[in-house]
Scaffold this motif. Structure first.
Motif, PDB file in Angstrom:
ATOM      1  N   GLU B 538       0.693  -1.005  -0.084  1.00 53.32           N
ATOM      2  CA  GLU B 538      -0.045   0.000  -0.088  1.00 53.32           C
ATOM      3  C   GLU B 538       0.904   1.346   0.081  1.00 53.32           C
ATOM      4  O   GLU B 538       0.517   2.299  -0.869  1.00 53.32           O
ATOM      5  CB  GLU B 538      -0.968   0.034   1.151  1.00 53.32           C
ATOM      6  CG  GLU B 538      -2.034  -0.997   1.034  1.00 53.32           C
ATOM      7  CD  GLU B 538      -2.957  -1.120   2.193  1.00 53.32           C
ATOM      8  OE1 GLU B 538      -2.753  -0.686   3.104  1.00 53.32           O
ATOM      9  OE2 GLU B 538      -4.011  -1.803   2.138  1.00 53.32           O
ATOM     10  N   ALA B 539       1.841   1.043   0.927  1.00 54.12           N
ATOM     11  CA  ALA B 539       2.663   2.347   0.644  1.00 54.12           C
ATOM     12  C   ALA B 539       3.505   2.717  -0.747  1.00 54.12           C
ATOM     13  O   ALA B 539       3.576   3.937  -0.875  1.00 54.12           O
ATOM     14  CB  ALA B 539       3.901   2.198   1.956  1.00 54.12           C
ATOM     15  N   ALA B 540       3.822   1.377  -1.058  1.00 55.10           N
ATOM     16  CA  ALA B 540       4.432   1.752  -2.446  1.00 55.10           C
ATOM     17  C   ALA B 540       3.674   2.050  -3.362  1.00 55.10           C
ATOM     18  O   ALA B 540       3.720   3.145  -4.305  1.00 55.10           O
ATOM     19  CB  ALA B 540       4.904   0.365  -3.202  1.00 55.10           C
ATOM     20  N   ASP B 541       2.165   1.650  -3.539  1.00 52.07           N
ATOM     21  CA  ASP B 541       1.173   2.274  -4.257  1.00 52.07           C
ATOM     22  C   ASP B 541       0.923   3.657  -4.069  1.00 52.07           C
ATOM     23  O   ASP B 541       0.680   4.513  -4.895  1.00 52.07           O
ATOM     24  CB  ASP B 541      -0.148   1.635  -4.070  1.00 52.07           C
ATOM     25  CG  ASP B 541      -0.096   0.211  -4.813  1.00 52.07           C
ATOM     26  OD1 ASP B 541       0.702  -0.034  -5.628  1.00 52.07           O
ATOM     27  OD2 ASP B 541      -1.089  -0.693  -4.528  1.00 52.07           O
ATOM     28  N   ALA B 542       1.078   4.247  -2.764  1.00 51.53           N
ATOM     29  CA  ALA B 542       0.332   5.201  -2.340  1.00 51.53           C
ATOM     30  C   ALA B 542       1.508   6.374  -2.815  1.00 51.53           C
ATOM     31  O   ALA B 542       1.019   7.731  -3.043  1.00 51.53           O
ATOM     32  CB  ALA B 542       0.326   5.535  -0.826  1.00 51.53           C
ATOM     33  N   ILE B 543       2.825   6.058  -2.911  1.00 51.07           N
ATOM     34  CA  ILE B 543       3.720   7.172  -3.269  1.00 51.07           C
ATOM     35  C   ILE B 543       3.628   7.185  -4.814  1.00 51.07           C
ATOM     36  O   ILE B 543       4.607   7.677  -5.488  1.00 51.07           O
ATOM     37  CB  ILE B 543       5.172   6.943  -2.733  1.00 51.07           C
ATOM     38  CG1 ILE B 543       5.736   5.632  -2.986  1.00 51.07           C
ATOM     39  CG2 ILE B 543       5.017   7.404  -1.168  1.00 51.07           C
ATOM     40  CD1 ILE B 543       7.205   5.409  -2.593  1.00 51.07           C
ATOM     41  N   GLY B 544       3.030   6.236  -5.616  1.00 50.29           N
ATOM     42  CA  GLY B 544       2.981   6.308  -6.988  1.00 50.29           C
ATOM     43  C   GLY B 544       3.916   5.597  -7.966  1.00 50.29           C
ATOM     44  O   GLY B 544       4.051   5.664  -8.968  1.00 50.29           O
TER      45      GLY B 544
END
Ligand code: ATP
Ligand code: MG
Lengths: 259, 644
Positions: B538-544
């Motif tokens: 999720e963190a990787a997705d959230a930073i794009g």
């Protein structure tokens, strides 16, 4: 000036700003269970919105729909003029404009603090390494932890980790920041350092949606408070309105339990 | 950049840091009597156990010594005299320089890499003194325990009687004096370090590089001192005659190159330390490691005599077509903001690649294997192209990487399909021995690791087709014994290949080894993948990050860290599994010990001497496996598995 006058004044000022996030009738199901029931709300530019509500009311689900960590099944979500659909390009664009801070920090444990912060600028924004690192150091200084740059997340305290997480999100120069209970996993003595950083951020004009149980923060920093229960938005209002003169019974019940 | 980025904590404690106050004091050592009492005889039960285990150890150790060094039964000359066979099998002696050059390349790269890993850590003097002491004690124990030779009567029959046994069991001081001296020397060195440095022995770290280099040096120098024996061939009167001088130093043609290797390694390390702060040096070293296998293959086998007519008519045009056509497609695909259309094209290329394989397998179109492989590569590059979107120079670099990749792959495929022309020998059967074991293990591991990672990702992918294919492959391979895979690839593979394509036996079994090992690697890596928490995704997705970046930058590095212990276990297995090649007729290390030497009757009669060779082979396998295991422990510690 009475409270209702103040509320009206705030609302008028807000109404004159541009929309940053627009949710219209957002529905979300987990299997048969409906977690969001027609959530409709508009968040203006530079606005700080605090979302309150009992556990399981759908607060996290809602803000996670805004950057597509969850997929909504009905209604519309429009972020900065771009509607969230299945189009990968829109999702990538929105994700790079919306920063998110998680309850469990979710830092990348195999990377140093500085690498955590520079990763997205380097790979998503294609920023040169030196420039990204300068910028990261600036952000870490702003967060009050420049001396931790070369450490690994596991070597930091919870409060420091959460500030790194905020710096990591800010490094993409987002237009909106989402916070999902950023202080809930912290020891009491570390909560303040994180809230202080968030207050500075709010004062600098960042658009923010904050899910939190910190009533002091909500009262002091929020432009508006949104109260949710059972997947619905029950009441929206300024902090004054919300804490002193709520209209809905469910809001009153909630406040009586927590205050 | 500010200096804040340069303060990487070094773990090697220099001499100035002696007596660091934050280290706990050395545990006061108990007097020997009390130590024994505390650790071995603390209760009646423990006392009995100690005595039982001690007796068992004594018996086993003595049995092993008897087995290995009983002079009448063992003839270690069989190993010494066949060292060349063990190491390089039938490699032509007059072209040995190629093997030495290859070794020099590997050792230089090793030197560079060691220079680049600055915080490899150190070993305290205390530890080193303990090593010397333990080795001395082992030598002493072995010297005291080893039995004398069995006596034979005039007919060569072993004599068993009490008198003989008494002689065999007695320590024969004169025979063994050299070993007592060795043990005493080891004790003396241990004592000199232990007492000479006093309390400082705990704080002086000798960097691990230096310890390893000193051990290498000691082994090389021993060639100039210890009479290991000189066996080989010498030209006399226009013919090669065997040389057998058990009581001399090894041949000069062995001693000198090893000395050169030792010096080369040291020079490479020194040059590495001078260059390590340059940005390009690390990249160049990494690239050299990747290019080393094909280059060494070229050095060892020499450039195969390509069929130049075929090269000009087919190979070069095909390379040009893929380089230019593929390059143009990739240049276009890496255009920023290309969006959905790029993904569709990349996916289409993937389907073309898949169909080309299918058509080859079904025999519809006898397209060259190289074209199929190139299509697969092109599809893979296309799928990741959007990650390299950027300005013109970034895109051109991406295209350059593509051209370099297919250049290497095309060279490889052409080379594998052309028989070697190492002078005088027209097949690949001259390869064997430890050289082959190392070569196979190196190729097997270097190729199967990325393949395993891809399989693991495919098996955890959300696309059902990838999942099904990967799962089927892994489960099928894991359900088949390795030896079956080897038989398949050595005997049956040629029958399945389309007309006009041939794969040498060694290439065939190497492919088998790679596929087999990849399936197990995949399962190990999958275990690591499953241990990554959802928050990381999720963190990787959230930073794009794109899904590919998420996998490559966040998920894989963490998964690999978790999988280090099982992956090293797999690497050790692969290394040892190369010994199964003996069964399908390749003259590997083990086969030489098991089949070749026991049947040798000239120039020396070694008929029946199998055990020495097997012990020697076991020892070499053990050393390799132990080194890998040690290295993985260090790696685990460095990467802080479980702590960060
Ligand atoms: N992945 C999921 N699968 C099924 N149900 C889920 C899932 N995630 C959340 N839910 C359910 O959706 C509802 C809303 O969850 P959500 O996490 O949004 O609540 P919340 O308001 O953030 O609560 P809290 O204050 O405890 O974090 C809950 O009833 C929860 O059980
Ligand atoms: Mg929540």
């Amino acid at each position: 000036m009475s409270i209702s006058d103040a509320t009206t004044a705030v609302n008028e000022e807000l109404a004159s700003r541009d929309d940053m996030i627009e949710c219209v009738g957002v529905d979300k199901w987990y299997g048969d269970f409906q977690a969001l029931k027609g959530v409709t709300a508009t968040i203006k530019e530079r606005e700080v919105v605090v979302v309150l509500g009992p556990s399981g009311s759908g607060k996290s689900t809602w803000i996670r729909c805004i950057n597509r960590l969850e997929q909504h099944q009905g209604g519309q979500i429009i972020v900065d003029g771009v509607e969230l659909t299945n189009d990968v390009r829109n999702i990538e664009k929105i994700r790079s404009e919306v920063g998110m801070v998680f309850q469990q920090f979710n830092l990348f444990p195999h990377l140093t603090v500085i690498d955590n912060v520079t990763l997205a600028p380097k790979w998503v924004r294609k920023m040169p390494k030196d420039e990204a690192e300068d910028k990261a150091m600036e952000l870490l200084t702003q967060m009050g932890i420049p001396e931790q740059a070369q450490k690994f997340p596991g070597q930091l305290s919870g409060g420091q980790q959460q500030r790194v997480a905020i710096a990591r999100a800010l490094a993409m120069e987002p237009r909106v920041m989402l916070f999902d209970e950023p202080t809930s996993a912290l020891d009491p003595e570390m909560i303040k350092e994180v809230l202080d950083v968030m207050k500075d951020l709010a004062n600098s004009g960042m658009t923010m949606i904050v899910v939190t149980h910190e009533m002091g923060f909500a009262r002091e920093v929020a432009d508006r408070i949104i109260f949710m229960e059972s997947g619905e938005i029950v009441e929206v209002g300024t902090p004054e309105h919300f804490f002193t003169n709520p209209t809905e019974d469910r809001t009153k019940l909630f406040l009586s339990q927590i205050l | 950049m500010t200096n804040a980025f340069e303060t990487i904590p070094m773990r090697v404690v220099a001499e100035e840091d002696l007596g660091k106050p934050d280290l706990p004091p050395e545990e006061p050592s108990l007097p020997p009597g009390e130590w024994l009492k505390k650790n071995l005889f603390s209760s009646v039960g423990n006392t009995i156990l100690t005595i039982l285990v001690g007796a068992l150890l004594f018996w086993a150790f003595r049995g092993l010594l008897d087995f290995a060094f009983n002079n009448a039964e063992r003839d270690w000359t069989s190993v010494a005299a066949n060292m060349r066979l063990f190491l390089t099998f039938a490699y032509p002696v007059d072209q040995y320089v190629r093997v030495w050059v290859s070794l020099a390349i590997l050792l230089s790269l090793g030197g560079f890499s060691f220079a680049l890993t600055r915080n490899i850590g150190g070993i305290t003097l205390r530890r080193i003194a303990t090593w010397f002491f333990t080795t001395g004690a082992l030598v002493l124990a072995a010297t005291l325990l080893v039995k004398g030779p069995l006596e034979r009567d005039a007919d060569g029959v072993l004599i068993f009687n009490e008198e003989n046994e008494a002689i065999r069991n007695a320590v024969v001081w004169a025979d063994r004096s050299i070993w007592f001296i060795v043990a005493a020397a080891l004790f003396a060195i241990a004592a000199a370090i232990w007492f000479g440095f006093g309390d400082r022995r705990r704080f002086i770290f000798i960097p691990t590089h230096y310890v390893l280099y000193a051990m290498f040096g000691a082994a090389v120098l021993s060639l100039f001192v210890v009479k290991y024996g000189h066996y080989g061939l010498r030209e006399a009167d226009g013919a090669l005659v065997p040389v057998m001088e058990p009581d001399s130093l090894v041949a000069r043609s062995t001693r000198i190159p090893w000395l050169v290797m030792w010096v080369v390694t040291g020079v490479a390390y020194f040059v590495g330390t001078l260059l390590r702060s340059r940005g390009w040096f690390k990249g160049l070293t990494g690239l050299s490691w990747l290019l080393a296998p094909p280059f060494i293959m070229w050095v060892i086998l020499r450039d195969p005599s390509f069929d130049w007519a075929h090269v000009w008519s087919t190979d070069i045009p095909m390379f040009a077509a893929f380089a230019i056509g593929g390059g143009a497609i990739l240049f276009w695909l890496s255009k920023p903001d290309l969006g959905e259309i790029g993904r569709i094209i990349a996916f289409g290329l993937g389907i073309v690649a898949f169909l080309s394989f299918l058509s080859g397998a079904l025999g519809w179109m006898s397209m060259l294997q190289k074209a199929r492989i190139s299509f697969v590569l092109l599809a893979m590059f296309a799928l990741v192209a959007h990650n390299f979107a950027g300005d013109r120079s970034a895109r051109l670099r991406f295209v350059g990487a593509w051209i370099a990749t297919i250049a290497i792959v095309h060279y490889f495929v052409t080379a594998i399909n052309t028989p070697s022309t190492l002078q005088g020998i027209q097949s690949d059967t001259f390869l064997g021995g430890f050289l082959f074991t190392l070569f196979a293990a190196f190729v097997g591991l270097v190729v199967s690791f990325p393949l395993g990672a891809i399989l693991a990702l495919a098996r955890t992918s959300k696309f059902p087709i990838f999942r099904i294919l990967a799962t089927t492959f892994i489960e099928v391979v894991r359900g088949i014994p390795f030896i079956t895979v080897l038989f398949f690839f050595s005997i049956m593979l040629p029958l399945f290949l389309p007309e006009g394509m041939e794969v040498g036996e060694i290439a065939g079994v190497l492919i088998g080894l790679v596929l087999f090992s990849a399936a197990y690697m995949a399962e190990n890596i999958r275990g690591g993948l499953q241990s990554i928490r959802r928050g990381q995704f999720e963190a990787a997705d959230a930073i794009g990050l794109t899904p590919t970046q998420r996998t490559g930058l966040i998920v894989m590095p963490q998964a690999l860290r978790v999988s280090i212990p099982p992956l090293v276990g797999q690497a050790i297995s692969t290394y040892k599994e190369t010994s199964l090649f003996a069964i399908i007729g390749i003259f590997d290390f083990l086969r030489i010990a098991n089949n070749v030497i026991p049947n040798q009757s000239t120039p020396i009669n070694f008929v029946g001497h199998k055990r020495e060779g097997l012990l020697f082979v076991s020892l070499i396998y053990f050393i390799g496996s132990y080194a890998m295991s040690k290295y993985s422990q260090k790696l685990e510690k460095d990467l802080g598995v479980g702590t960060r």
